[in-house]
Scaffold this motif. Sequence first.
Motif, mmCIF file in Angstrom:
data_model
loop_
_atom_site.group_PDB
_atom_site.id
_atom_site.type_symbol
_atom_site.label_atom_id
_atom_site.label_comp_id
_atom_site.label_asym_id
_atom_site.label_seq_id
_atom_site.Cartn_x
_atom_site.Cartn_y
_atom_site.Cartn_z
ATOM 1 N N PRO A 16 1.057 -0.728 -11.347
ATOM 2 C CA PRO A 16 0.065 -1.208 -12.311
ATOM 3 C C PRO A 16 -0.393 -0.084 -13.236
ATOM 4 N N TYR A 17 -0.632 -0.432 -14.452
ATOM 5 C CA TYR A 17 -1.218 0.532 -15.384
ATOM 6 C C TYR A 17 -2.356 -0.167 -16.115
ATOM 7 N N ILE A 18 -3.540 0.379 -15.943
ATOM 8 C CA ILE A 18 -4.718 -0.223 -16.573
ATOM 9 C C ILE A 18 -5.185 0.705 -17.683
ATOM 10 N N PHE A 19 -5.335 0.141 -18.836
ATOM 11 C CA PHE A 19 -5.730 0.978 -19.977
ATOM 12 C C PHE A 19 -6.742 0.222 -20.824
ATOM 13 N N ALA A 20 -7.437 0.964 -21.637
ATOM 14 C CA ALA A 20 -8.383 0.363 -22.571
ATOM 15 C C ALA A 20 -8.261 1.105 -23.888
ATOM 16 N N VAL A 21 -8.008 0.375 -24.943
ATOM 17 C CA VAL A 21 -7.976 1.030 -26.251
ATOM 18 C C VAL A 21 -9.414 1.199 -26.727
ATOM 19 N N SER A 22 -9.602 2.132 -27.611
ATOM 20 C CA SER A 22 -10.943 2.444 -28.086
ATOM 21 C C SER A 22 -11.625 1.212 -28.654
ATOM 22 N N LYS A 23 -12.913 1.093 -28.357
ATOM 23 C CA LYS A 23 -13.624 -0.089 -28.856
ATOM 24 C C LYS A 23 -13.866 0.014 -30.358
ATOM 25 N N TYR A 24 -13.568 1.174 -30.925
ATOM 26 C CA TYR A 24 -13.741 1.326 -32.376
ATOM 27 C C TYR A 24 -12.456 1.005 -33.147
ATOM 28 N N LEU A 25 -11.415 0.657 -32.391
ATOM 29 C CA LEU A 25 -10.145 0.344 -33.047
ATOM 30 C C LEU A 25 -10.283 -0.948 -33.844
ATOM 31 N N GLY A 53 0.769 -1.241 0.000
ATOM 32 C CA GLY A 53 0.000 0.000 0.000
ATOM 33 C C GLY A 53 0.799 1.290 0.000
ATOM 34 N N GLU A 54 2.052 1.237 -0.396
ATOM 35 C CA GLU A 54 2.780 2.492 -0.447
ATOM 36 C C GLU A 54 2.439 3.313 -1.677
ATOM 37 N N LEU A 55 1.850 2.619 -2.651
ATOM 38 C CA LEU A 55 1.466 3.315 -3.877
ATOM 39 C C LEU A 55 0.272 4.185 -3.594
ATOM 40 N N GLY A 56 0.370 5.452 -3.820
ATOM 41 C CA GLY A 56 -0.845 6.241 -3.699
ATOM 42 C C GLY A 56 -1.425 6.449 -5.078
ATOM 43 N N ILE A 57 -2.382 5.588 -5.434
ATOM 44 C CA ILE A 57 -2.979 5.759 -6.749
ATOM 45 C C ILE A 57 -4.024 6.859 -6.660
ATOM 46 N N VAL A 58 -3.819 7.903 -7.389
ATOM 47 C CA VAL A 58 -4.702 9.056 -7.275
ATOM 48 C C VAL A 58 -5.885 8.933 -8.194
ATOM 49 N N GLY A 59 -5.639 8.510 -9.418
ATOM 50 C CA GLY A 59 -6.747 8.417 -10.360
ATOM 51 C C GLY A 59 -6.261 8.747 -11.738
ATOM 52 N N GLU A 60 -7.193 8.658 -12.645
ATOM 53 C CA GLU A 60 -6.808 8.864 -14.033
ATOM 54 C C GLU A 60 -6.895 10.339 -14.411
ATOM 55 N N THR A 113 1.711 7.108 -18.519
ATOM 56 C CA THR A 113 0.806 7.330 -19.650
ATOM 57 C C THR A 113 1.233 6.419 -20.798
ATOM 58 N N ALA A 114 0.353 6.311 -21.749
ATOM 59 C CA ALA A 114 0.701 5.512 -22.927
ATOM 60 C C ALA A 114 -0.101 6.011 -24.112
ATOM 61 N N SER A 115 0.394 5.688 -25.277
ATOM 62 C CA SER A 115 -0.326 6.055 -26.491
ATOM 63 C C SER A 115 -0.195 4.926 -27.503
ATOM 64 N N MET A 135 2.008 8.634 -36.606
ATOM 65 C CA MET A 135 0.545 8.561 -36.649
ATOM 66 C C MET A 135 0.031 8.098 -35.298
ATOM 67 N N LEU A 136 -0.450 9.054 -34.520
ATOM 68 C CA LEU A 136 -0.968 8.722 -33.209
ATOM 69 C C LEU A 136 -2.421 8.279 -33.347
ATOM 70 N N VAL A 137 -2.723 7.107 -32.840
ATOM 71 C CA VAL A 137 -4.079 6.573 -32.941
ATOM 72 C C VAL A 137 -4.913 6.993 -31.741
ATOM 73 N N GLN A 138 -4.310 6.888 -30.572
ATOM 74 C CA GLN A 138 -5.080 7.192 -29.363
ATOM 75 C C GLN A 138 -4.149 7.543 -28.215
ATOM 76 N N ASN A 139 -4.514 8.573 -27.470
ATOM 77 C CA ASN A 139 -3.845 8.852 -26.200
ATOM 78 C C ASN A 139 -4.575 8.043 -25.133
ATOM 79 N N LEU A 140 -3.892 7.176 -24.462
ATOM 80 C CA LEU A 140 -4.538 6.390 -23.410
ATOM 81 C C LEU A 140 -4.567 7.194 -22.124
ATOM 82 N N SER A 141 -5.448 6.791 -21.240
ATOM 83 C CA SER A 141 -5.615 7.541 -19.998
ATOM 84 C C SER A 141 -4.338 7.465 -19.163
ATOM 85 N N ALA A 142 -4.133 8.500 -18.378
ATOM 86 C CA ALA A 142 -2.946 8.561 -17.520
ATOM 87 C C ALA A 142 -3.285 7.989 -16.150
#
Length: 255
Positions: free
Chosen positions: A138-147, A40-47, A103-105, A114-121
């Motif tokens: 941990p990094y949780i991301f979701a690519v666009s469902k239209y990809l 629990g030392e990670l303080g996950i703040v949010g996206e 972050t990721a893209s 050619m950037l397709v999507q900026n993923l959430s931070a």
Amino acid sequence: MAMKSFSVFFFVLLLASPILQVARCQSEAEADVAEAVEGGELGIVGEEAQDFGSGNFDSAPGVETLCLFPKNSAKLVSAGEETELLVGVENVGESPVNVIAITASVHLPFDHRMLVQNLSAQAFNNASVPPSKQATFPYIFAVSKYLQPGTFDLVGNIFYEIDQHPYQSTFYNGTIEVAEAGGFLSVESVFLVTLGIALLVLFGLWLHGQFQRISKKTKRAPKVEVGTRTTDTSLDEWLQGTAYTQSASKSKKKK
Ligand SMILES: *[C@@H]1O[C@H](CO)[C@@H](O)[C@H](O)[C@H]1NC(C)=O
Ligand SMILES: *[C@@H]1O[C@H](CO)[C@@H](O)[C@H](O)[C@H]1NC(C)=O
Ligand SMILES: *[C@@H]1O[C@H](CO)[C@@H](O)[C@H](O)[C@H]1NC(C)=O
């Protein structure tokens, strides 16, 4: 006998795929991430907590990163669904490393501009990695469902501070496989199922051939032994002119 060994083979084929995958993941996980963050030392703040500049910082020499897709060695991402990856940070420098965000893209593989999507931070609060320690984020991301399903390049960056100086490192710059939403079939399992079906069909054909041979033999056997024409007149009718009737008449002549 053949049936038994075949079905054993078939089930082994079906079972092998997930087992192999699990085995691969475990060895990967064991090799790479030795220590996780201590409780629990990670303080996950949010996206989307802040907007992190787009690649303006250098990476610090004393920080080593690695990236792991847990239980997902194929790096398969379902469009529109959350995928987790783990970022390992090892501090080989002398000052504590303060991890701020990940972050990721997503880019087109043949043209990185050619950037397709900026993923959430994913932001972290006071997630400090002391010198000569490692931690996993941990990094949780979701690519666009239209990809469109296919291969894309994922570029993941981790932002951190050392002595109040901002840095960033690219922890992943490689391909991911995007699958259609809800499509859990991997290429491997599709291949194995197809192979299994093909083998089943082949086996069925072989079995069919065997049965035909056996039934021919059993039909011929009593006839030759008895050697009379009292039975099987109907059989003779449709065997007229075949090798069978010829050989039968031959044996009759001998008598
Ligand atoms: C992605 O983020 C970068 C930098 O934050 C920005 O310049 C770019 O316009 C964004 N692109 C999309 C498609 O959101
Ligand atoms: C981070 O947490 C440590 C204790 O876990 C504390 O000493 C330090 O002041 C905190 N730093 C910030 C910037 O909150
Ligand atoms: C990722 O790799 C591609 C080529 O493989 C390269 O063009 C690109 O600059 C790299 N991006 C980063 C952030 O390192």
